[in-house]
Design a protein around this motif. Structure first.
Motif, PDB file in Angstrom:
ATOM      1  N   CYS A   1      51.940  33.052  45.278  1.00 42.86           N
ATOM      2  CA  CYS A   1      52.550  33.994  44.432  1.00 42.86           C
ATOM      3  C   CYS A   1      54.002  34.011  44.758  1.00 42.86           C
ATOM      4  O   CYS A   1      55.133  34.009  44.185  1.00 42.86           O
TER       5      CYS A   1
ATOM      6  N   GLN B   1      55.951  34.768  36.213  1.00 40.37           N
ATOM      7  CA  GLN B   1      55.203  35.928  36.470  1.00 40.37           C
ATOM      8  C   GLN B   1      53.757  35.581  35.952  1.00 40.37           C
ATOM      9  O   GLN B   1      52.827  36.014  36.396  1.00 40.37           O
TER      10      GLN B   1
ATOM     11  N   GLN C   1      51.850  33.682  38.477  1.00 41.79           N
ATOM     12  CA  GLN C   1      51.579  34.832  39.488  1.00 41.79           C
ATOM     13  C   GLN C   1      50.187  35.738  39.269  1.00 41.79           C
ATOM     14  O   GLN C   1      49.441  35.856  40.127  1.00 41.79           O
ATOM     15  N   ARG C   2      50.176  36.025  37.936  1.00 44.95           N
ATOM     16  CA  ARG C   2      48.917  36.864  37.410  1.00 44.95           C
ATOM     17  C   ARG C   2      47.785  35.911  37.679  1.00 44.95           C
ATOM     18  O   ARG C   2      46.485  36.394  38.378  1.00 44.95           O
TER      19      ARG C   2
ATOM     20  N   SER D   1      46.852  35.304  41.444  1.00 41.89           N
ATOM     21  CA  SER D   1      46.268  36.696  42.136  1.00 41.89           C
ATOM     22  C   SER D   1      44.851  37.025  41.557  1.00 41.89           C
ATOM     23  O   SER D   1      44.194  37.477  42.346  1.00 41.89           O
TER      24      SER D   1
ATOM     25  N   ALA E   1      43.049  44.037  40.243  1.00 47.91           N
ATOM     26  CA  ALA E   1      44.073  43.235  39.844  1.00 47.91           C
ATOM     27  C   ALA E   1      43.708  42.782  38.206  1.00 47.91           C
ATOM     28  O   ALA E   1      44.796  42.706  37.421  1.00 47.91           O
TER      29      ALA E   1
ATOM     30  N   SER F   1      45.745  45.670  36.554  1.00 45.26           N
ATOM     31  CA  SER F   1      47.154  45.632  36.773  1.00 45.26           C
ATOM     32  C   SER F   1      47.719  44.495  35.772  1.00 45.26           C
ATOM     33  O   SER F   1      48.862  44.813  35.077  1.00 45.26           O
TER      34      SER F   1
ATOM     35  N   THR G   1      50.952  46.790  34.599  1.00 41.82           N
ATOM     36  CA  THR G   1      52.129  46.598  35.804  1.00 41.82           C
ATOM     37  C   THR G   1      53.310  46.360  34.740  1.00 41.82           C
ATOM     38  O   THR G   1      53.141  45.695  33.793  1.00 41.82           O
TER      39      THR G   1
ATOM     40  N   GLU H   1      56.651  43.238  38.611  1.00 40.22           N
ATOM     41  CA  GLU H   1      56.315  41.800  38.954  1.00 40.22           C
ATOM     42  C   GLU H   1      57.345  40.945  39.152  1.00 40.22           C
ATOM     43  O   GLU H   1      57.166  40.254  40.210  1.00 40.22           O
TER      44      GLU H   1
ATOM     45  N   HIS I   1      52.657  41.169  42.600  1.00 40.12           N
ATOM     46  CA  HIS I   1      51.505  40.489  43.201  1.00 40.12           C
ATOM     47  C   HIS I   1      51.263  39.968  44.746  1.00 40.12           C
ATOM     48  O   HIS I   1      50.298  40.528  45.099  1.00 40.12           O
TER      49      HIS I   1
ATOM     50  N   GLN J   1      48.458  41.564  47.415  1.00 36.76           N
ATOM     51  CA  GLN J   1      47.830  40.452  48.455  1.00 36.76           C
ATOM     52  C   GLN J   1      48.123  40.601  49.834  1.00 36.76           C
ATOM     53  O   GLN J   1      46.874  40.784  50.667  1.00 36.76           O
TER      54      GLN J   1
END
Lengths: 502, 136, 123, 767
Positions: free
Chosen positions: A19, A26, A29-30, A33, A93, A96, A100, A105, A110, A114
């Motif tokens: 991430c 982003q 990243q989602r 994660s 997750a 989120s 979120t 973000e 993220h 973690q």
């Protein structure tokens, strides 16, 4: 498969690194994660099954034999907790995705989540007391950042109390570890357990144990060390509050149970009346705090404190039944309380407020949400046959069987009635009551279908869990009882770590 | 801030300090030093540069963002632990090359780990200091 | 000499905690810093002080020549120092933001999130 | 049988959908489930009446030793038939009563669930199973009372019922667990055979009190009687089903069920009969003072429950027989009267007895039902109610405890029943109604058929009482008295004292009816409108709870960080100090330390720095002093063989000073906010905790040094880990996991600083 034990650390860390590398993207990243959370859950489930089949697992970091290197240990208790934590990680997750803000973000939401999971899993799995401190700090710093990230006034006020009080806990913990090392010359928990059992004179050990109790007590939010929790938890975004409530205090309770059954058992047994008194007071003060609130998130935050009291009661009673009940209670309360928080998050998104005075009419407009909330609330209050009932049953049963802890049993029963009362307070005001004129629910905020389900599905999953482990509690209870027996007779644990019989 | 003497001194010092930080990192396994101190010295060098030439200039000579430094440091440290996993050994087991390399000496995964620490600490210190300086 | 440092640690804890219970949040951060130093020194002291010899293996030897200082507390303190620094740096910046956001450095004025029925917590 | 009990829950799951898609058919099909169940249980009546209970046991939570057990004996059969039989009437009646309300599906879902829960409670074969279903009935009751949830009084009535019965439920749970512990089993058959063991056990008193707590709250016995009339906020079919015919009888069921285990002591007699007698009179008196049909019926239900409690409290075979008879009679006539009240409300639009009247012509069938039910209530021949009343008097006349007093009280209570019967059953249909009332509209079939059926059954049973006794009543009585029973029922006993008492009851009751108007005017004006709630104590308690909770929270969670800190530190200090004293304080004596000058110097630097930070009022001075402390510590590290530590400490301290300087000049000057007294207090506390830490360290230092793991590191650093700097080897190899965690902390801290600096500027919220 000795490295199975490392996976709950490696997966979240690798996910966090990935991430971080994808900082600007982003969307990526989602996805990362989500995948990471999913992999963690699988690894945790495999670990749990393996521990169930093969008994306590241990592995030495860097391959250095215990007590020299850092040992990771998974007995049933820690494997179960890792599994629950991983499940919560995945659920949150997913939630989120909808809840979120872009701001969060952009600032690393993220990877921070973690890292939080890394700290939690590390705390559950480590068999080294200084390493436990390190994972506590990892978890703590991630939670500091997640809590303070929005920069709003309420968050700042909450964060300062949270940070300062938790740092006191850390300082005490660190001092306690240092002193313990000065006494015992080792940091490995199994080794400590072995040494303290052999030594005749207790010396400064009780004072050291007190330091540990207070340090963990602050993290676990027991009376009178809980102030930071109701001051801060409700200020964070819902997904963050949920994961905090589900995992952070539970790690404190886990540490209390682990260290005090393994290392300081004699002290714990000697302090039994005090521990039970703390348990009772925590329950009562927490639930009264909840009763007094008129805002959903604050009310639920105080309930966290109250429920911690039950867990401490299980520790204080020190019977297999009570300890097994406490472990079951932990799983139950993580599921039920998180479901409530997630449902509250939906309320917030749908109406723009969580204040009971401004809410109303949700039962009419949001039957699904109402149903999810009701089931979770009843589970929390311990209405049979939902999960909370079985959790409470074991504790109360054990208290009555012991024959001289009637007071704490009476308190536990009374508190469960007050819990029910405070839950109906939300239910009646937010769901049953008609919509408030000029209130929030006149014009429900539009939620896109996708966002709605991204929030509803995790909530429903958790609610379904409380129903499932309520209607069919046997598999989980069998596990919890085995875990409790392992805790009370830690020979298998010590053998798995040191390779010698204690 | 932009005094010529400081500026010139820093320009001269910067490569020296960076070299010294690497030296600290490499000898850390045997003599006082190590990734932490090395990383901090590196960060100090660049912070001084930022003090003299401005934050923007410091970012320019850094090439990579401090955040990426942190991420890569973590990545290196993590992979030094994961590599032994691939060979079926416990996480973070020391794996050593059978022969010594020139300059570096005996090389193994612990050294790689220390390199990760070095990168991360440098990135961390820079991220904090530079974001505080940026606010001025 | 250990007993002297035991007293020093006690003083660090006392001053640290005294500063933390001040109303000004700026003092809190100083208290935290002192407390951190105190904890590190505590570990160092109870790990027993050995004057002189650091825990290095001389070139060509397999083991250090006794008596040497205990390396494990040193490693622990090193970790603790670094963690403490990270946390302190964050706390420092947090306090700065708190001051900017709340507009006061008096912790007694930061009570809105604990109050009952107040919309300080809603978005 | 498992399926029979649980199918209600399944039906509950499908009810909302079914009623939304096919409202008409769902309404027609719904009554078939209770009817089918009724027939199912009826089919077991043969073996059960011969004293062979049906037992079903499946493991539920073997690790806790908990089974799911069902146990159908004579008593269970009576209740199962009542629950399903009355359930059938209610399910028949409700669709027409609600007239297509869109919430019908939900209502039926809860009704189905309630029926299943009732069956589960009364047929449970062990204590845990019983309790699970018991609580479910309370939950269903909560949701059903609050059915009209947008009305404030519905919500508060629902809450009241939930809290009162829920609190009783918790007492019951504790009682059950104690009882199970005493007997060593949770299974009903074992328990029923352990009466003597329990009665002679020291825990008998708490067990009895806790169980009675559960029973009295559920069955609205004094002093928990107040919730039942308020529960009338529920739709009328619900009141008929839950709050008169079935759920409120669960407390009575509990008394009956555990009579073999707990009854027969002085204590039982005093508590149970006492509460029953009081409730019976109170309910009766309040009933005749009300005007609303449902509230009158509710108070009379309270009264009837009191009679039942009294009879089980007396506990003689005659009393048990009378109680079982009343259980049946009351369920029949009271459900009928409630349904009549609902139909009147539906058809004539009022429930006020002062307005209703003369409706017999427009609603002949309903009138027939009401009159039959009222006559049963008044205990007139040839209805079954008459036989019941005779047997009650018969039981009381031979009561071992104050027969005359009890008979007198019963006479009064029954006379009040007669009055209630006249007011509710005859009043609305005879005489003249208020002109203000709108003309009634015709009733759908089910609205009059449902009340007529039980009323008619009351007549039928009265005419042929011998039919039902051996099949249904004898087995139930046998279970309660734990001995075989064979009763003979007939309408005519000859002229005896019971008959005379019945006549007296009737006359007294009619006298009250005639003089009621005048009596009412004698009451204070505020009483004349009815609406007696009796829940002052509850309201006070609730208010005190809320106020207390608020007060406590304001005090405990006061928002002041330094008090939180002080509490935390105080706890640490106190508990450490106490433990110290307990463990005997310091061992050995302290020698004056002999150190070199530079060692003293390092210590002095640190102390001086720390004290300066504390007392200085200059920010920069504090930073410098803090740096001094850090460098002093670093000096200590050098002195005692820790060059790596010293280096790191030095670098970190320098970096920290830079940060402090960068941040601090944005912060305000130090201000003196506390008074000298506060500062002195804080200083004392701080000194105490510092002293404790010192003592603890001295304590530890006085202990011998245990051979520790470090020897391993020293010995293996070079050979195995290929490094000569042992500290560094520990960090990157032996304990590399710590270092990994540590760098993660650093990374996150850096991200946190970055995030805090980047996040939105304060949006002017500050002052």
């Amino acid at each position: 498969m000795i490295n199975l034990l490392f996976l709950p650390l490696v997966i979240p860390l690798a996910t966090a690194v990935a991430c971080l590398l994808a900082w600007k993207n982003q969307g990526l990243q989602r996805i990362i994660s989500l995948i990471g959370s999913f992999l963690l859950l699988i690894a945790a489930a495999v670990l749990l099954v393996t521990v169930q089949q093969d008994g306590v697992l241990s592995v030495q970091g860097g391959g250095w034999a215990a007590p020299f290197g850092i040992t990771l240990v998974a007995d049933l208790f820690s494997a179960l907790m890792v599994c629950v934590a991983a499940g919560m990680g995945l659920v949150v997750a997913i939630y989120s995705l909808a809840d979120t803000e872009a701001e969060y973000e952009r600032l690393g939401y993220h990877p921070l989540m973690q890292v939080l999971m890394l700290g939690v899993c590390g705390s559950f799995l480590t068999g080294d007391i200084f390493n436990l401190y390190v994972w506590f700090e990892t978890m703590l710093i991630a939670s500091f950042v997640l809590l303070a990230m929005g920069g709003k006034r309420a968050q700042m006020e909450g964060a300062i109390k949270y940070v300062v009080l938790n740092l006191i806990a850390s300082a005490l913990f660190l001092a306690a570890v240092g002193i313990l090392y000065g006494v015992a010359g080792t940091l490995n928990m199994a080794d400590l357990a072995r040494m303290l059992r052999e030594s005749e004179s207790s010396g400064p050990i009780p004072v050291i144990a007190i330091l540990f109790f207070i340090a963990f007590g602050i993290k676990a939010a027991v009376f009178p060390l809980f102030f930071w929790l109701p001051a801060s938890y409700h200020t964070a975004p819902m997904a963050v509050t949920t994961i905090f409530s589900a995992l952070l205090t539970k790690v404190g309770v886990y540490a209390l149970i682990r260290i005090f059954t393994l290392v300081f058992f004699a002290e714990l047994a000697a302090w039994q009346p005090y521990v039970l008194a703390i348990a009772g007071l925590t329950m009562v003060i927490g639930v009264l705090g909840a009763v007094a609130q008129d805002e959903m998130r604050r009310l639920l935050s105080f309930h966290i404190v109250s429920q911690i009291g039950y867990l401490i009661m299980g520790l204080g009673l020190l019977t297999p039944l009570a300890l097994g009940g406490a472990i079951y209670f932990m799983v139950h309360v993580i599921a039920a309380k998180s479901a409530l928080f997630l449902a509250t998050g939906m309320v917030l998104r749908l109406t723009g407020t969580t204040e009971l005075k401004k809410l109303g009419g949700l039962y009419r407009h949001q039957p699904l949400l109402a149903g999810l909330f009701l089931v979770a609330a009843l589970a929390l209050a311990g209405i049979p046959p939902l999960s909370g009932f079985w959790a409470k049953l074991a504790l109360i049963w054990s208290g009555l069987e012991s024959g001289n802890h009637y007071l704490v049993v009476a308190v536990a029963l009374l508190v469960s009635l007050l819990t029910l009362f405070s839950m109906t307070k939300i239910w009646a005001a937010a769901f049953w009551k008609g919509a408030v004129v000029n209130g929030a629910t006149d014009t429900p905020l539009p939620l896109s279908r996708r966002v709605y389900w991204q929030m509803a599905v995790p909530t429903a999953l958790l609610t379904a869990t409380t129903v499932l482990i309520g209607l069919w509690p046997e598999p989980l209870y069998a596990l919890c009882m085995d875990a409790a027996r392992q805790l009370l007779v830690p020979d298998a644990y010590i053998f798995a770590v040191l390779g010698v019989q204690p | 801030m932009s005094s010529i003497i400081l500026s010139t001194t820093i320009r001269l010092l910067l490569p020296l300090l960076l070299l010294f930080s690497v030296f600290l990192l490499l000898r850390g396994h045997n003599e006082p030093g190590g990734g932490f101190v090395g990383g901090l010295v590196a960060a100090a060098a660049i912070s001084l540069y930022a003090l003299a030439e401005g934050v923007a200039a410091a970012h320019r000579i850094l090439i990579v963002n401090p955040r990426q430094l942190i991420a890569s440091g973590l990545l290196v440290a993590l992979s030094s632990g994961v590599i032994p996993l691939m060979t079926g050994r416990p996480f973070q087991s020391g794996l050593w090359l059978p022969y010594s390399l020139p300059v570096l000496g005996h090389v193994g995964t612990p050294l790689l780990f220390d390199l990760g620490v070095y990168l991360l600490v440098a990135g961390m210190a820079l991220l904090i200091v530079l974001s505080l300086m940026e606010e001025e | 000499m250990e007993s002297v440092f035991a007293v020093v640690v006690g003083i660090l804890y006392a001053t640290g905690l005294y500063l933390m219970v001040r109303r000004s949040i700026v003092k809190t951060i100083f208290g935290l810093a002192l407390l951190g130093n105190g904890a590190n020194l505590l570990i160092f002291t109870v790990g027993r002080l050995t004057a002189g010899r650091p825990p290095y293996v001389p070139i060509g030897a397999l083991e250090p020549l006794p008596p040497v200082a205990d390396p494990l507390p040193q490693a622990l303190i090193l970790t603790a120092i670094v963690i403490g620094f990270g946390v302190q740096a964050f706390a420092l910046v947090l306090i700065k933001r708190v001051y900017q956001t709340v507009g006061s450095d008096d912790v007694d004025e930061m009570t809105t999130t604990d109050r009952i029925a107040d919309d300080g917590g809603s978005r | 049988m498992l399926l029979a009990v649980l199918c209600g829950f399944v039906a509950a799951l499908f009810a909302p959908l079914g009623f939304r898609r096919f409202p008409l058919w769902a309404g027609r099909l719904a009554p078939l489930l209770p009817l089918g169940l009724f027939l199912f249980f009826l089919s077991h009546i043969g073996p059960v009446s011969r004293g062979e209970p049906v037992v079903v046991t499946t493991p539920w939570i073997p690790s806790l030793g908990i089974d799911f057990a069902l146990y159908l004996d004579g008593l269970g059969m009576l209740f199962a038939l009542l629950v399903t039989g009355i359930g059938f009437l209610i399910f028949l009646y409700t669709p027409a009563y609600l007239g297509g309300d869109r919430r019908q599906g939900t209502l039926f879902a809860w009704l189905f669930a309630f029926m299943a829960a009732m069956l589960g409670t009364t047929l449970a074969g062990n204590l845990i199973t019983l309790f699970v279903f018991w609580e479910l009935t309370g939950l269903c009751s909560y949701l059903l009372i609050g059915f009209d949830h947008e009305a404030e009084n519905s919500r508060s009535a629902a809450l009241q019922a939930l809290l009162v019965t829920g609190g009783g439920g918790l007492a019951l749970l504790a009682g059950f667990l104690l009882l199970g512990g005493v007997v060593g089993s949770m299974e009903l058959p074992v328990l029923l055979a352990s009466g003597d063991l329990v009665r002679n056990h020291p825990l008998y008193l708490p067990i009895l009190l806790l169980l009675l707590g559960g029973a009295f709250t559920k069955s609205a016995q004094f002093p928990f009687h107040f919730w039942l009339p308020n529960a009338m906020a529920a739709p009328t079919p619900i009141s008929a089903y839950l709050h008169s015919a079935t759920m409120v009888k669960l407390g009575i069921y509990l008394l009956a069920r555990f009579s073999p285990v707990l009854a027969g002591t002085e204590l039982w007699l005093a508590l149970v009969a006492g509460a029953g007698g009081l409730t019976m009179l109170l309910g009766g008196i309040l009933a005749v003072l009300e005007h609303d049909l449902k509230r009158i019926l509710a108070w009379s239900t309270v009264s009837a429950l009191g009679i039942l409690t009294l009879l089980f409290g007396i506990g003689t075979p005659a009393a048990i027989t009378a109680a079982i008879l009343l259980l049946l009679t009351h369920a029949l006539y009271k459900s009928s009267l409630f349904l009549v009240a609902g139909a009147l409300d539906h058809g004539a639009g009022s429930r006020d007895t002062r307005q209703l009247g003369g409706l017999a012509k427009q609603m002949p069938w309903l009138a027939a039902a009401a009159i039959l039910a009222a006559l049963a209530m008044a205990g007139l021949p040839p209805l079954f109610g008459f036989i019941t009343k005779e047997s009650i008097y018969a039981a009381l006349l031979v009561s071992p405890w104050e027969p005359l007093l009890l008979t007198g009280l019963m006479l009064a209570a029954n006379a009040l029943m007669v009055t209630v019967a006249v007011i509710t059953g005859l009043g609305p249909f005879l005489g003249k109604g208020a002109p203000s009332l709108a003309p009634p509209h015709p009733l759908p079939l089910t609205l009059w058929l449902a009340p007529l059926l039980p009323a008619g059954l009351g007549l039928l049973l009265g005419l042929i009482p011998g039919f039902v006794a051996p099949l249904l009543l004898d087995p139930a009585i046998a279970v309660v008295q734990a001995a075989p029973a064979s009763i003979v029922l007939s309408l005519w006993h000859g002229i005896n004292s019971e008959l005379l008492l019945s006549v007296a009851t009737l006359i007294l009751g009619l006298l009250i009816v005639l003089s009621r108007r005048r009596l009412l005017t004698l009451l204070p004006a505020s009483w004349q409108e009815g609406g007696f709630t009796q829940d002052g104590g509850y309201v006070l308690l609730l208010r005190a709870l809320l106020r207390g909770a608020r007060l406590q929270t304001i005090v405990v969670q006061n928002g002041r960080l330094r008090y939180y800190l002080m509490a935390t530190i105080g706890v640490a200090m106190g508990s450490m100090g106490l433990t110290f004293m307990e463990s005997g304080g310091l061992p050995g004596s302290l020698a004056w330390p002999s150190g070199y000058l530079h060692e003293w110097l390092a210590a002095g630097i640190i102390v001086a720095g720390a004290l300066t930070v504390t007392v200085t009022d200059s920010r920069l001075g504090a930073v410098v002093a803090l740096g001094t402390v850090g460098y002093g510590v670093s000096l200590v590290y050098i002195l005692y063989g820790a060059p790596d530590l010293a280096m790191t400490q030095f670098c970190i301290e320098t970096l920290a000073i830079v940060l402090f300087v960068l941040v601090l000049y944005r912060l305000p000057l130090f201000t003196l906010l506390s008074t000298p007294v506060v500062r002195l207090r804080d200083a004392c506390m701080a000194a105490a905790i510092g002293g404790l830490m010192t003592l603890l360290m001295l304590y530890v230092l006085a202990q011998p040094l245990v051979p520790h793991v470090s020897d391993f590191f020293l010995a293996n650093s070079q050979p195995l880990a290929h490094g000569r700097n042992v500290v560094n080897v520990i960090l990157v190899d032996f304990r590399a996991l710590d270092t990994l965690g540590e760098i993660v902390v650093l990374a996150v801290a850096a991200l946190g600083v970055f995030g805090l600096m980047q996040s939105r500027r304060p949006d002017g919220e500050g002052k």
